[in-house]
Design an enzyme around this catalytic site. Structure first.
Site, PDB file in Angstrom:
ATOM      1  CD  GLU A  91       0.496   1.927  -3.935  1.00  0.00           C
ATOM      2  OE1 GLU A  91       1.574   2.500  -3.797  1.00  0.00           O
ATOM      3  OE2 GLU A  91       0.118   1.439  -5.023  1.00  0.00           O
ATOM      4  CB  CYS A 104      -6.906  -2.570  -8.165  1.00  0.00           C
ATOM      5  SG  CYS A 104      -5.414  -3.564  -8.147  1.00  0.00           S
ATOM      6  CB  CYS A 111       5.054  -8.355  -3.445  1.00  0.00           C
ATOM      7  SG  CYS A 111       4.827  -9.929  -4.304  1.00  0.00           S
ATOM      8  CB  CYS A 115       7.769  -9.093 -10.835  1.00  0.00           C
ATOM      9  SG  CYS A 115       6.810 -10.574 -10.449  1.00  0.00           S
ATOM     10  CB  CYS A 118       6.563  -5.298  -9.715  1.00  0.00           C
ATOM     11  SG  CYS A 118       5.303  -5.005  -8.454  1.00  0.00           S
ATOM     12  CB  CYS A 337       0.760  -2.237  -7.889  1.00  0.00           C
ATOM     13  SG  CYS A 337       1.914  -3.585  -8.042  1.00  0.00           S
TER      14      CYS A 337
HETATM   15  S1  SF4 Z   1       3.916  -8.061 -10.025  1.00  0.00           S
HETATM   16 FE1  SF4 Z   1       4.648  -7.167  -8.100  1.00  0.00          FE
HETATM   17  S2  SF4 Z   1       3.019  -7.551  -6.636  1.00  0.00           S
HETATM   18 FE2  SF4 Z   1       2.647  -8.917  -8.391  1.00  0.00          FE
HETATM   19  S3  SF4 Z   1       3.707 -10.829  -7.841  1.00  0.00           S
HETATM   20 FE3  SF4 Z   1       5.200  -9.623  -9.008  1.00  0.00          FE
HETATM   21  S4  SF4 Z   1       6.373  -8.492  -7.445  1.00  0.00           S
HETATM   22 FE4  SF4 Z   1       4.483  -9.246  -6.466  1.00  0.00          FE
END
Ligand code: SF4
Length: 347
Positions: A91, A104, A111, A115, A118, A337
């Protein structure tokens, strides 16, 4: 065939050596790729037909396809799902802000930082993106803005899409350096912001690179336990070390560090967290960006009330912490995201 998208002029000169061309040809080809929307050598009309054919037989110009696009109802935000030649998709977001066009970009497909808030991490990480793939996100949007004919361009870049940029360090740095080149977008380092979840050794390394980009640190909690539950990387690189590294970055580069703080209802928006945040950041060349969470259906995390957001902001201001609240952009197009990519992965 070798993909030349993402090469610097010097790297292009090297790649072109077998053709015994004058040096300025590499720069012309770079300008075609990065500033004039060329998707193949056939577009490069100031090269002879014979040379264009020879180059087409040796190189490709790897550019992604736009697989999906969503425009917010207010017209300010557009999210693109871009697909590379191997089918990997990421994206990229364009935000038309009052101060210019900001984009962005993603640095990894997915990833693996985990987190809790996310969507990018729900399917893990497929792979790192190359320098060319990261740059192609900026160039696709730059070409689109130019084609609109309003004299608009990409003005600022935030490296805050899916992925942890400091886990793809060399490719991300290559991207940042290219953005700054006058044959690419000619952006000042100040208009580029890199956001990290706090990869401490690379934060120190970045401070020594001599490229004073803005650093943004995903903080999201002011104490060790809570931050570890929201961001597992905090067990490897504890909060105090992350803040120390950020302070070092600010001292070396003289750039104010921004701490991102996603506000989550009854998780990190209480008086205790506000107090701890103040004591953690007091006296630093820093500011806090409060981001009321974009709810992620899979995560059951809710946005605090408007009154709670106001209270948190005013508490920080009253205690002399620079604070902003992120304007809501694109909630109607799944701006958090990873959400658009997940929609495609989930079929
Ligand atoms: S916020 Fe999402 S994209 Fe950013 S480091 Fe944490 S898991 Fe990865």
């Amino acid at each position: 065939m070798k993909d030349i998208f993402g090469l610097t002029v010097e790297e292009l000169q090297e790649a072109l050596q077998p053709f015994s061309l004058p040096k300025y040809r590499a720069r012309q080809i770079a300008e075609w790729m990065y500033q004039r929307g060329a998707t193949g050598f056939a577009d490069m009309t100031n090269l002879s037909k014979k040379l264009r054919e020879e180059l087409s037989g040796a190189f490709v110009i790897g550019r992604p396809k736009c697989k999906d696009r969503l425009d917010s109802s207010d017209g300010h935000t557009t999210k693109f799902l871009l697909e590379f030649t191997d089918g990997t998709a990421v994206e990229t977001v364009l935000m038309r802000q009052p101060y210019g066009n900001s984009i962005c970009v993603s640095t990894q497909a997915g990833c693996n930082m985990g987190c809790a808030f996310c969507a990018s991490t729900l399917h893990g990480m497929a792979r790192n993106l190359t320098t060319g793939e990261i740059l192609s996100q900026a160039i696709v949007i730059s070409d689109m803005l130019r084609a609109e004919g309003q004299g608009e361009s990409v003005d600022t870049v935030v490296i805050m899409g899916s992925g942890e940029p400091l886990m793809n360090y060399e490719n991300v740095l290559g991207f940042v350096r290219l953005l700054h080149e006058d044959y690419v977008l000619g952006l000042s380092y100040r208009s580029i912001t890199l956001s990290t979840s706090g990869i401490v050794p690379q934060m120190y390394k970045l401070a020594e690179e001599g490229i004073p980009i803005s650093l943004s640190v995903s903080l999201h909690a002011p104490e060790q336990e809570l931050r570890s539950t929201l961001m597992p990387i905090n067990r490897k690189y504890p909060l105090v070390d992350v803040v120390r590294a950020a302070r070092h970055y600010a001292e070396v580069t003289k750039r104010r560090v921004t701490y991102e703080y996603i506000l989550i209802d009854r998780v990190n928006d209480g008086e205790e967290q506000a107090r701890e945040l103040v004591s953690l950041l007091r006296g630093q060349l820093a500011s806090v960006n409060l981001i009321p969470i974009n709810p992620v259906a899979e995560r059951h995390l809710l946005r605090p009330s408007a009154a709670r957001i106001d209270w948190f902001e005013h508490y920080l201001t009253a205690h002399h912490i620079n604070v902003t609240v992120r304007r809501e952009m694109g909630t109607d197009i799944q701006a958090a995201c990873g959400q658009l990519r997940n929609k495609h992965l989930d079929g």
